[in-house]
Write an enzyme that holds these catalytic residues in place. Structure first.
Site, PDB file in Angstrom:
ATOM      1  N   LYS A  56      36.198  42.050  37.175  1.00 58.95           N
ATOM      2  CA  LYS A  56      36.086  40.991  38.187  1.00 58.95           C
ATOM      3  C   LYS A  56      34.718  41.053  38.865  1.00 58.95           C
ATOM      4  O   LYS A  56      34.275  42.120  39.298  1.00 58.95           O
ATOM      5  CB  LYS A  56      37.189  41.175  39.235  1.00 58.95           C
ATOM      6  CG  LYS A  56      37.234  40.114  40.320  1.00 58.95           C
ATOM      7  CD  LYS A  56      38.404  40.363  41.245  1.00 58.95           C
ATOM      8  CE  LYS A  56      38.510  39.310  42.334  1.00 58.95           C
ATOM      9  NZ  LYS A  56      37.369  39.348  43.267  1.00 58.95           N
ATOM     10  N   THR A  58      36.489  45.745  40.011  1.00 62.63           N
ATOM     11  CA  THR A  58      35.538  44.865  40.693  1.00 62.63           C
ATOM     12  C   THR A  58      34.152  45.493  40.636  1.00 62.63           C
ATOM     13  O   THR A  58      33.958  46.636  41.052  1.00 62.63           O
ATOM     14  CB  THR A  58      35.961  44.631  42.153  1.00 62.63           C
ATOM     15  OG1 THR A  58      37.230  43.972  42.158  1.00 62.63           O
ATOM     16  CG2 THR A  58      34.962  43.761  42.890  1.00 62.63           C
ATOM     17  N   SER A  72      44.513  45.326  46.671  1.00 63.45           N
ATOM     18  CA  SER A  72      43.151  45.831  46.793  1.00 63.45           C
ATOM     19  C   SER A  72      43.120  47.329  47.068  1.00 63.45           C
ATOM     20  O   SER A  72      44.016  47.885  47.716  1.00 63.45           O
ATOM     21  CB  SER A  72      42.442  45.100  47.944  1.00 63.45           C
ATOM     22  OG  SER A  72      41.194  45.700  48.234  1.00 63.45           O
ATOM     23  N   HIS A 123      32.778  36.974  44.522  1.00 64.96           N
ATOM     24  CA  HIS A 123      33.454  37.669  45.624  1.00 64.96           C
ATOM     25  C   HIS A 123      33.698  36.736  46.806  1.00 64.96           C
ATOM     26  O   HIS A 123      33.628  37.135  47.968  1.00 64.96           O
ATOM     27  CB  HIS A 123      32.630  38.881  46.066  1.00 64.96           C
ATOM     28  CG  HIS A 123      33.467  40.047  46.506  1.00 64.96           C
ATOM     29  ND1 HIS A 123      33.697  41.142  45.707  1.00 64.96           N
ATOM     30  CD2 HIS A 123      34.133  40.304  47.655  1.00 64.96           C
ATOM     31  CE1 HIS A 123      34.454  42.018  46.345  1.00 64.96           C
ATOM     32  NE2 HIS A 123      34.740  41.524  47.530  1.00 64.96           N
ATOM     33  N   TYR A 131      37.900  49.539  43.258  1.00 67.68           N
ATOM     34  CA  TYR A 131      36.496  49.777  43.556  1.00 67.68           C
ATOM     35  C   TYR A 131      36.207  51.214  43.137  1.00 67.68           C
ATOM     36  O   TYR A 131      36.944  52.134  43.513  1.00 67.68           O
ATOM     37  CB  TYR A 131      36.211  49.655  45.050  1.00 67.68           C
ATOM     38  CG  TYR A 131      36.265  48.255  45.603  1.00 67.68           C
ATOM     39  CD1 TYR A 131      35.442  47.251  45.103  1.00 67.68           C
ATOM     40  CD2 TYR A 131      37.115  47.943  46.663  1.00 67.68           C
ATOM     41  CE1 TYR A 131      35.481  45.980  45.646  1.00 67.68           C
ATOM     42  CE2 TYR A 131      37.151  46.676  47.211  1.00 67.68           C
ATOM     43  CZ  TYR A 131      36.339  45.698  46.695  1.00 67.68           C
ATOM     44  OH  TYR A 131      36.371  44.438  47.225  1.00 67.68           O
TER      45      TYR A 131
END
Length: 412
Positions: A277, A187, A136, A301, A161
């Site tokens: 995603k 994402t 992440s 999520h 992100y």
């Protein structure tokens, strides 16, 4: 009348079996875990409430998460009998490379908060199992350290992100490419932070604040606190130090203006495979397919953003029917067993990702706990396939599964 007699020693001796005691407490407790829910119970005992709730919790009333889990519980399997299932193949190609199992480790933030081995445990366990590990943007281990942990057998994906500072975002993307990450997960369901009320009530922050309540918790979870206070300080590997709450961090960093134009621009920058995603509607799935992405992940999520969002598992058949011939369709949210994974593959998913299931194992026993979580899911996938009369993933079909809908969408 039943005749009774005293047991004879020669009859009792074959029944007496003494096991050599295992003096390793971690090994004992992991061996006693037979399901992901067993690992969850161990994790809850061994982890402070704020850290456990961060993993366990979802947004607002947590309805999305509950519904996602209910959807998997409402599966009805339809087995075929008299099939040769003496050997079962649980692997196939995902995004151009073979995986040994039809699931991988999802990107999770603040992972070293759950256990100090953090992302390293996940990356090494994934490499050993022959499945992908996703790091992440909010991870607590650097891109380079994750690549080193997985070694030459590791297959790493980077989850992005998009920040307001585009240059910093793309600098991370460049580092991931340079470190050998083969897939970028963009994402798209976090324009702002979801209302994660457990975190607010717990005062969840990175790093954890030392308060009177904290010191009381130390007495209940001494091993966790000892590990945290005697290892590398907990911090975001890709960010500067942050002293506020998680929600404040997300709202400060993330860019609510990101749109399809930005997604197309990211696609041009990334040399590897691109997965979007956080898709939650058929229309968005089609738009991503038209853009030429390699896969989409149906996901809300883990119920952590918009409460009452669609259940990804319910969306799966329609999305696969419409775009499954053009892009791979992946799935996450609510998966807690190998049977869930098999059901998703039968309904057309090419791949699934597990987040909480992996973190429960991590909290229960570090790398060994992650290995145990993977082993549990692997055995459940294999057993479910055999009981369905299926020897390989390619033979799984929608006829093997029926969804029993408790929630039927109303359409005008």
């Amino acid at each position: 009348m039943t005749e009774r007699q005293l047991p004879r020693p020669k009859d009792l001796l074959p029944l007496v079996r003494f096991k050599k005691p295992d003096l390793n407490a971690k090994r004992r407790r992991l061996a006693a875990a037979h399901t992901i829910d067993d690992l969850r119970a161990i994790a809850q005992r061994r982890t402070p409430r704020a850290a456990f709730d961060y993993t366990e919790g979802a947004a607002e009333a947590e309805l999305s998460l509950a519904r996602a889990r209910q959807a998997f519980e409402d599966i009805e399997f339809h087995p075929a009998v008299l099939r040769d299932v003496s050997k079962v193949d649980t692997g196939w190609d995902v995004l151009g490379k073979r995986v040994n199992l039809p699931f991988g480790i999802a990107p999770t933030g603040f992972t070293r908060l759950m256990h100090t081995e953090g992302e390293r445990a996940g990356a090494t366990a994934a490499a050993a199992a022959g499945i992908p590990f996703a790091l992440s943007t909010m991870g607590t281990t650097t891109i380079e350290d994750v690549a080193a942990a997985g070694g030459p057998n590791g297959r790493n994906w980077f989850q992005l992100y998009m920040w307001k500072d585009r240059d910093r975002s793309m600098a991370l993307v460049d580092r991931a490419a340079a470190a050998g990450f083969d897939t970028l997960l963009v994402t798209v369901d976090v324009p702002v932070a979801g209302a994660r009320l457990r975190d607010r009530r717990n005062g969840f922050a990175i790093p954890p604040a030392l308060t009177g309540k904290t010191f009381f918790d130390m007495a209940k979870h001494p091993n966790w606190w000892f590990d945290m206070l005697t290892t590398e300080p907990l911090a975001f590997a890709s960010l500067n130090r942050w002293s506020g709450t998680v929600a404040e961090l997300l709202d400060t960093m993330f860019d609510p203006t990101v749109d399809y134009t930005d997604l197309a621009w990211i696609k041009q920058q990334w040399p590897g495979r691109l997965v979007v995603k956080g898709i939650q509607t058929l229309d968005d799935a089609k738009r991503c397919a038209d853009l030429g992405v390699d896969a989409i992940t149906l996901s809300n999520h883990g119920g952590r953003q918009l409460d009452r969002a669609p259940v990804p598992f319910h969306l799966l058949p329609e999305v696969v029917r419409e775009i499954g011939g053009d892009v791979e369709v992946h799935l996450d949210t609510g998966i807690t067993s190998g049977a869930d994974i098999v059901a998703a593959i039968a309904l057309g998913a090419r791949f699934t990702m597990v987040g909480r299931a992996y973190l429960y194992g991590l909290m229960a026993g570090g790398r060994d706990g992650v290995d145990r979580a993977v082993a549990i899911l692997r055995s459940e996938v294999e057993r479910t396939m055999r009981l369905l009369g299926v020897a390989c993933l390619e033979d799984l079909e929608s006829s093997h599964v029926r969804q029993l809908h408790r929630l039927t969408p109303w359409r005008s």
